[in-house]
Design an enzyme around this catalytic site. Structure first.
Site, PDB file in Angstrom:
ATOM      1  CB  CYS A   9      -0.961  -0.021   1.174  1.00 48.58           C
ATOM      2  SG  CYS A   9      -0.192  -0.465   2.719  1.00 48.58           S
ATOM      3  CB  THR A  10       0.437   4.451  -1.223  1.00 47.82           C
ATOM      4  OG1 THR A  10      -0.945   4.704  -0.937  1.00 47.82           O
ATOM      5  CG2 THR A  10       0.557   3.694  -2.517  1.00 47.82           C
TER       6      THR A  10
END
Length: 240
Positions: free
Chosen positions: A60-61
């Site tokens: 994810c980010t």
């Protein structure tokens, strides 16, 4: 017996402090170059929660920005049901460049107190959750108590993660490609170690992955406690 127990606990604490002091920090750390968007690539931890749930985790980010007073604001984007949600956290600088501290909150996060019950509750994990790893922090303690409607109240022992203290170090980075981060998390019930690998892109060279694995082992983590996160496209475009 009491004196013996205290002695054992004291030796364990000294050992943890020695290991923590031996973790390096990036030489000539340049905080402004760390800002921007990162992808979580690798994660290693000796937390029991991580070992039980690592098969559910995916890439994810996280977006890093600097505050006016020199701290770091960290915004993580992660899936929750059919939507993408964001979590903001603040990491406080220390006298040593490249080293930060964070203390997890003890109450339900504002500004939605209506979602919180009178007593903390135990969250129910979704069938296929994606966990976004904030840069410099794995938010395991946020899953120890929270605002899940209809959940049963947590026994006191499950609430120990709230208020946990994080000693966070940027071990090495070239800013344009990768960042290797080590975190020591201390709770009332004990402490555990995390190592995180971040990348500016969704892929890293085998050499960087091997460096992450090697460093994790140097921190006493086993191969079963080291994970290269599977890629996903979910919520990647929603990161600001």
């Amino acid at each position: 017996m009491h004196a013996t127990l205290l002695g054992i606990l004291g030796l364990a604490l000294l050992g943890a402090l020695h290991a923590q002091d031996s973790v390096p920090v990036q030489t000539d750390f340049q905080q402004d170059k760390l800002t921007g968007r990162w992808y979580s690539i690798g994660l290693a931890s000796n937390s029991n929660w991580f070992k039980e749930k690592k098969h559910l985790m995916k890439m994810c980010t996280t977006v890093i920005s600097a505050t006016a007073d020199g701290n770091l604001e960290v915004t993580s984007t992660y899936p929750k049901g059919d939507q993408c949600e964001k979590r903001n956290s603040l990491y406080t600088k220390t006298e040593q460049p490249g080293r930060f501290r964070y203390t997890s909150p003890r109450e339900c996060p504002a500004p939605s107190p209506s979602s919180c019950r009178a007593a903390p509750t135990c969250p129910q994990l979704p069938a296929q959750p994606h966990y976004c790893l904030s840069l410099l922090l794995l938010s395991l303690e946020h899953l120890g108590a929270g605002s899940v409607p209809g959940a049963e109240p947590c026994p006191p022992r499950l609430l120990a993660g709230w208020g946990s203290k994080h000693d966070i170090r940027v071990v090495e980075t070239n800013y344009e490609e990768y960042a290797l981060v080590a975190t020591q998390i201390s709770k009332s019930t004990g402490s555990f170690t995390m190592v995180l690998l971040y990348s500016r892109t969704k892929e890293l060279s085998p050499e960087r992955l091997e460096r992450f694995t090697q460093f994790s082992r140097e921190q006493g983590l086993t191969d079963e406690e080291i994970l290269i996160l599977p890629q996903t496209d979910k919520c990647m475009a929603d990161a600001a």
